[in-house]
Design an enzyme around this catalytic site. Structure first.
Site, PDB file in Angstrom:
ATOM      1  N   SER A 126       0.886  -1.168   0.000  1.00 25.76           N
ATOM      2  CA  SER A 126       0.000   0.000   0.000  1.00 25.76           C
ATOM      3  C   SER A 126       0.919   1.213   0.000  1.00 25.76           C
ATOM      4  CB  SER A 126      -0.824  -0.013   1.288  1.00 25.76           C
ATOM      5  OG  SER A 126      -1.424   1.256   1.521  1.00 25.76           O
ATOM      6  N   TYR A 139      -1.377  -0.304  10.730  1.00 23.20           N
ATOM      7  CA  TYR A 139      -1.480  -0.682   9.312  1.00 23.20           C
ATOM      8  C   TYR A 139      -0.227  -0.225   8.556  1.00 23.20           C
ATOM      9  CZ  TYR A 139      -3.437  -1.067   4.599  1.00 23.20           C
ATOM     10  OH  TYR A 139      -3.652  -1.392   3.278  1.00 23.20           O
TER      11      TYR A 139
END
Ligand code: 8X3
Length: 241
Positions: A126, A139
């Site tokens: 990501s 995250y």
């Protein structure tokens, strides 16, 4: 082999690789969704897979005669607390799925990727694996770890017939991702995309993955970063009212 293939980017990738002519093994915990997918798309075989379970991953490896492409997609974001207030169980879950899940599946299937003579390992990270942001601590840390794992693998595997590709998407409107992050709060999840003309779709990411894995064997796309045009950087998002 595509992990986390029951929805979102994983499902779109399974569909797209099947359309490219691959025999796709689609793994996820939610078997009924995989069965539906497999009934709809020729070339997809469903496999019940929990990447947090070593037994489950070993059973998967034993069931595969060969593996040419592995897409480590399973994972997700849980919670939006600051680091100071972050919940240990959320962080553990994010590490166990994104980081250790990728490690388990990679370790189990690497011999088959090498054996294929032209293996491709795709690590779904990501833009959160490149930059950190407030409220995304666990995250971002997990995605940074996956990104590092991909880089390390590429170094360790040089000279062997395996390519290691990192795919780092920015804002993707994918089924379930934001809702999970906001613990089921659909309104909060929808706000993320509010006014953004065109966030990326799961199909956009699947398209990028398909392009990377179908390059000639000598071409390694180390890392592909993709964002919607309306997102110039993590915090620089164009919104229309
Ligand atoms: C998802 C992108 O911006 O929510 O991986 O971290 S972001």
């Amino acid at each position: 082999m595509v992990t986390g293939a029951s929805s979102g980017i994983g499902e779109a990738t399974a569909r797209r690789l099947a359309a490219e002519g691959y025999d796709v093994v689609a793994g996820a915990r939610r078997r009924e969704r995989l069965d539906k997918l497999a009934a709809e798309v020729p070339g997809i075989r469903p496999v019940t897979l929990d990447v947090t379970s070593q037994d489950s991953v070993e059973a998967l490896a034993a069931s595969l005669a060969r593996c040419d492409v592995l897409v480590n997609n399973a994972g997700g974001a849980f919670g939006t607390e600051t680091v100071a207030e972050g919940r240990l169980d959320d962080w553990q879950r994010m590490y166990d799925t994104n980081v250790l899940g990728s490690l388990r599946v990679t370790q189990a299937l690497l011999p088959k990727l090498v054996g294929s003579g032209d293996g491709v390992l795709v690590m779904l990270t990501s833009t959160a694996g490149l930059v950190s942001y407030e409220g995304g601590g666990g995250y971002c840390a997990a995605k940074h770890a996956q990104s590092s794992m991909a880089e390390t693998l590429r170094l360790e595997l040089v000279g062997q017939p395996v390519r290691v590709v990192e795919i780092a998407p920015g804002m993707v409107r994918s089924e379930g991702f934001a809702v999970t992050r906001f613990r089921g709060d659909e309104a909060a999840a929808a706000k993320i995309y509010e006014g953004v003309p065109d966030p990326l779709t799961s199909d956009d990411v699947a398209d990028a993955i398909a392009w990377c894995v179908t390059r000639p064997a000598h071409v390694n796309v180390d890392r592909l970063v993709l964002r919607p045009r309306a997102q110039a950087a993590q915090h620089k998002v164009h919104r229309v009212s």
